[in-house]
Design a protein around this motif. Structure first.
Motif, PDB file in Angstrom:
ATOM      1  N   ALA A 282     -23.705 -97.722  77.980  1.00 61.16           N
ATOM      2  CA  ALA A 282     -24.654 -96.931  77.203  1.00 61.16           C
ATOM      3  C   ALA A 282     -24.817 -95.491  78.014  1.00 61.16           C
ATOM      4  CB  ALA A 282     -25.994 -97.452  77.188  1.00 61.16           C
ATOM      5  N   SER A 283     -24.980 -94.320  77.277  1.00 62.81           N
ATOM      6  CA  SER A 283     -25.177 -93.393  77.805  1.00 62.81           C
ATOM      7  C   SER A 283     -26.632 -92.689  76.980  1.00 62.81           C
ATOM      8  CB  SER A 283     -24.179 -92.391  77.368  1.00 62.81           C
ATOM      9  OG  SER A 283     -24.502 -90.849  77.836  1.00 62.81           O
ATOM     10  N   MET A 284     -27.871 -92.550  77.928  1.00 67.53           N
ATOM     11  CA  MET A 284     -28.674 -92.365  77.496  1.00 67.53           C
ATOM     12  C   MET A 284     -29.497 -90.980  78.046  1.00 67.53           C
ATOM     13  SD  MET A 284     -30.209 -96.558  76.503  1.00 67.53           S
ATOM     14  CE  MET A 284     -29.789 -96.896  78.202  1.00 67.53           C
ATOM     15  N   ASN A 285     -29.820 -89.836  77.528  1.00 70.62           N
ATOM     16  CA  ASN A 285     -30.580 -88.920  78.160  1.00 70.62           C
ATOM     17  C   ASN A 285     -29.961 -88.709  79.598  1.00 70.62           C
ATOM     18  OD1 ASN A 285     -32.378 -88.652  75.946  1.00 70.62           O
ATOM     19  ND2 ASN A 285     -33.487 -90.460  76.967  1.00 70.62           N
ATOM     20  N   GLY A 286     -28.560 -88.431  79.523  1.00 72.76           N
ATOM     21  CA  GLY A 286     -27.937 -88.101  80.892  1.00 72.76           C
ATOM     22  C   GLY A 286     -27.736 -89.200  81.856  1.00 72.76           C
ATOM     23  N   ILE A 287     -28.441 -90.394  81.536  1.00 71.40           N
ATOM     24  CA  ILE A 287     -27.893 -91.412  82.287  1.00 71.40           C
ATOM     25  C   ILE A 287     -26.757 -92.473  81.971  1.00 71.40           C
ATOM     26  CG2 ILE A 287     -29.166 -93.736  83.343  1.00 71.40           C
ATOM     27  CD1 ILE A 287     -30.229 -90.937  84.596  1.00 71.40           C
ATOM     28  N   SER A 288     -25.935 -92.876  82.534  1.00 69.58           N
ATOM     29  CA  SER A 288     -24.944 -93.838  82.282  1.00 69.58           C
ATOM     30  C   SER A 288     -25.400 -95.213  82.705  1.00 69.58           C
ATOM     31  CB  SER A 288     -23.625 -93.222  82.724  1.00 69.58           C
ATOM     32  OG  SER A 288     -23.351 -93.433  83.991  1.00 69.58           O
ATOM     33  N   THR A 289     -24.727 -96.325  82.051  1.00 75.14           N
ATOM     34  CA  THR A 289     -24.722 -97.570  82.392  1.00 75.14           C
ATOM     35  C   THR A 289     -23.397 -98.138  82.145  1.00 75.14           C
ATOM     36  OG1 THR A 289     -27.129 -97.848  81.717  1.00 75.14           O
ATOM     37  CG2 THR A 289     -25.991-100.015  81.791  1.00 75.14           C
ATOM     38  N   ARG A 290     -22.627 -98.654  83.059  1.00 78.86           N
ATOM     39  CA  ARG A 290     -21.462 -99.105  83.165  1.00 78.86           C
ATOM     40  C   ARG A 290     -21.213-100.470  83.880  1.00 78.86           C
ATOM     41  NH1 ARG A 290     -17.646 -94.990  85.346  1.00 78.86           N
ATOM     42  NH2 ARG A 290     -16.243 -95.474  83.477  1.00 78.86           N
ATOM     43  N   LEU A 291     -20.315-101.222  83.228  1.00 79.27           N
ATOM     44  CA  LEU A 291     -19.989-102.399  83.954  1.00 79.27           C
ATOM     45  C   LEU A 291     -18.784-102.317  84.436  1.00 79.27           C
ATOM     46  CD1 LEU A 291     -20.302-105.614  84.234  1.00 79.27           C
ATOM     47  CD2 LEU A 291     -19.228-105.838  81.704  1.00 79.27           C
ATOM     48  N   HIS A 292     -18.586-102.510  85.713  1.00 80.91           N
ATOM     49  CA  HIS A 292     -17.548-102.601  86.698  1.00 80.91           C
ATOM     50  C   HIS A 292     -17.007-103.876  87.077  1.00 80.91           C
ATOM     51  CE1 HIS A 292     -17.651 -98.168  87.635  1.00 80.91           C
ATOM     52  NE2 HIS A 292     -19.017 -98.290  87.383  1.00 80.91           N
ATOM     53  N   TRP A 293     -15.656-104.058  87.232  1.00 87.58           N
ATOM     54  CA  TRP A 293     -14.960-105.220  87.739  1.00 87.58           C
ATOM     55  C   TRP A 293     -14.168-104.750  88.897  1.00 87.58           C
ATOM     56  CZ3 TRP A 293      -9.791-105.884  88.751  1.00 87.58           C
ATOM     57  CH2 TRP A 293      -9.383-107.042  89.164  1.00 87.58           C
ATOM     58  N   THR A 294     -14.343-105.422  90.027  1.00 84.75           N
ATOM     59  CA  THR A 294     -13.658-105.051  91.081  1.00 84.75           C
ATOM     60  C   THR A 294     -13.202-106.231  92.047  1.00 84.75           C
ATOM     61  OG1 THR A 294     -13.216-103.484  93.047  1.00 84.75           O
ATOM     62  CG2 THR A 294     -15.508-104.644  92.831  1.00 84.75           C
ATOM     63  N   LYS A 295     -11.976-106.101  92.996  1.00 82.04           N
ATOM     64  CA  LYS A 295     -11.867-107.029  93.837  1.00 82.04           C
ATOM     65  C   LYS A 295     -11.232-106.055  95.103  1.00 82.04           C
ATOM     66  CE  LYS A 295      -7.076-107.563  92.268  1.00 82.04           C
ATOM     67  NZ  LYS A 295      -5.815-108.605  92.110  1.00 82.04           N
ATOM     68  N   GLU A 296     -11.672-104.871  95.257  1.00 80.06           N
ATOM     69  CA  GLU A 296     -11.210-104.042  96.407  1.00 80.06           C
ATOM     70  C   GLU A 296     -12.559-103.045  96.647  1.00 80.06           C
ATOM     71  OE1 GLU A 296      -7.772-101.708  95.434  1.00 80.06           O
ATOM     72  OE2 GLU A 296      -6.533-103.524  94.837  1.00 80.06           O
ATOM     73  N   PRO A 297     -12.563-102.819  97.798  1.00 80.53           N
ATOM     74  CA  PRO A 297     -13.743-101.735  98.248  1.00 80.53           C
ATOM     75  C   PRO A 297     -13.668-100.443  97.723  1.00 80.53           C
ATOM     76  CG  PRO A 297     -12.525-102.705 100.312  1.00 80.53           C
ATOM     77  CD  PRO A 297     -11.618-102.945  99.198  1.00 80.53           C
ATOM     78  N   TYR A 298     -14.692-100.020  97.613  1.00 81.91           N
ATOM     79  CA  TYR A 298     -14.926 -98.595  97.121  1.00 81.91           C
ATOM     80  C   TYR A 298     -15.105 -97.676  98.230  1.00 81.91           C
ATOM     81  CZ  TYR A 298     -15.933 -95.072  93.683  1.00 81.91           C
ATOM     82  OH  TYR A 298     -15.824 -93.744  93.118  1.00 81.91           O
ATOM     83  N   LYS A 299     -14.775 -96.389  98.133  1.00 77.44           N
ATOM     84  CA  LYS A 299     -14.987 -95.435  99.389  1.00 77.44           C
ATOM     85  C   LYS A 299     -16.298 -95.160  99.818  1.00 77.44           C
ATOM     86  CE  LYS A 299     -14.597 -91.578  95.993  1.00 77.44           C
ATOM     87  NZ  LYS A 299     -13.974 -90.712  95.285  1.00 77.44           N
TER      88      LYS A 299
END
Length: 103
Positions: free
Chosen positions: A21-38
């Motif tokens: 969803a994208s509502m009033n400048g705010i995003s909602t996202r589902l992420h999948w990962t198995k590696e570190p983020y920076k």
């Protein structure tokens, strides 16, 4: 209308996401990962919800690095200016709510 089975979601690459969803400048996202983020600082506030798996969240307060283990159902709130880096322990699925276009 859409039903998303988060535990079944797998992206093409680590930190790949499904835009929910994208509502009033705010995003909602589902992420999948198995590696570190920076290490990074978002352009605004961030709500980070572990839906499945475990994540070690590293963050810095006053220059001192610390971490905590987030399990399924746990929420990490990064206020403006919070430097942080998420390191999954195995696979993880994460719901992220933040300003659109944020790092």
């Amino acid at each position: 209308m859409e039903v998303v089975r988060s535990k079944e979601f797998i992206a093409d690459c680590s930190w790949g996401a499904k835009d929910l969803a994208s509502m009033n400048g705010i995003s909602t996202r589902l992420h999948w990962t198995k590696e570190p983020y920076k290490w990074h600082v978002n352009d605004g506030e961030e709500v980070f919800v572990v839906l499945d798996g475990k994540v070690e969240m590293f963050y810095r307060i006053g220059g001192a690095e610390t971490s905590c283990i987030l399990e399924s159902g746990d929420i990490f709130y990064a206020s403006v200016g919070t430097e942080h880096a998420a390191h999954p322990i195995g696979e993880a699925r994460i719901l992220v709510v933040e300003k659109e276009g944020s790092v």
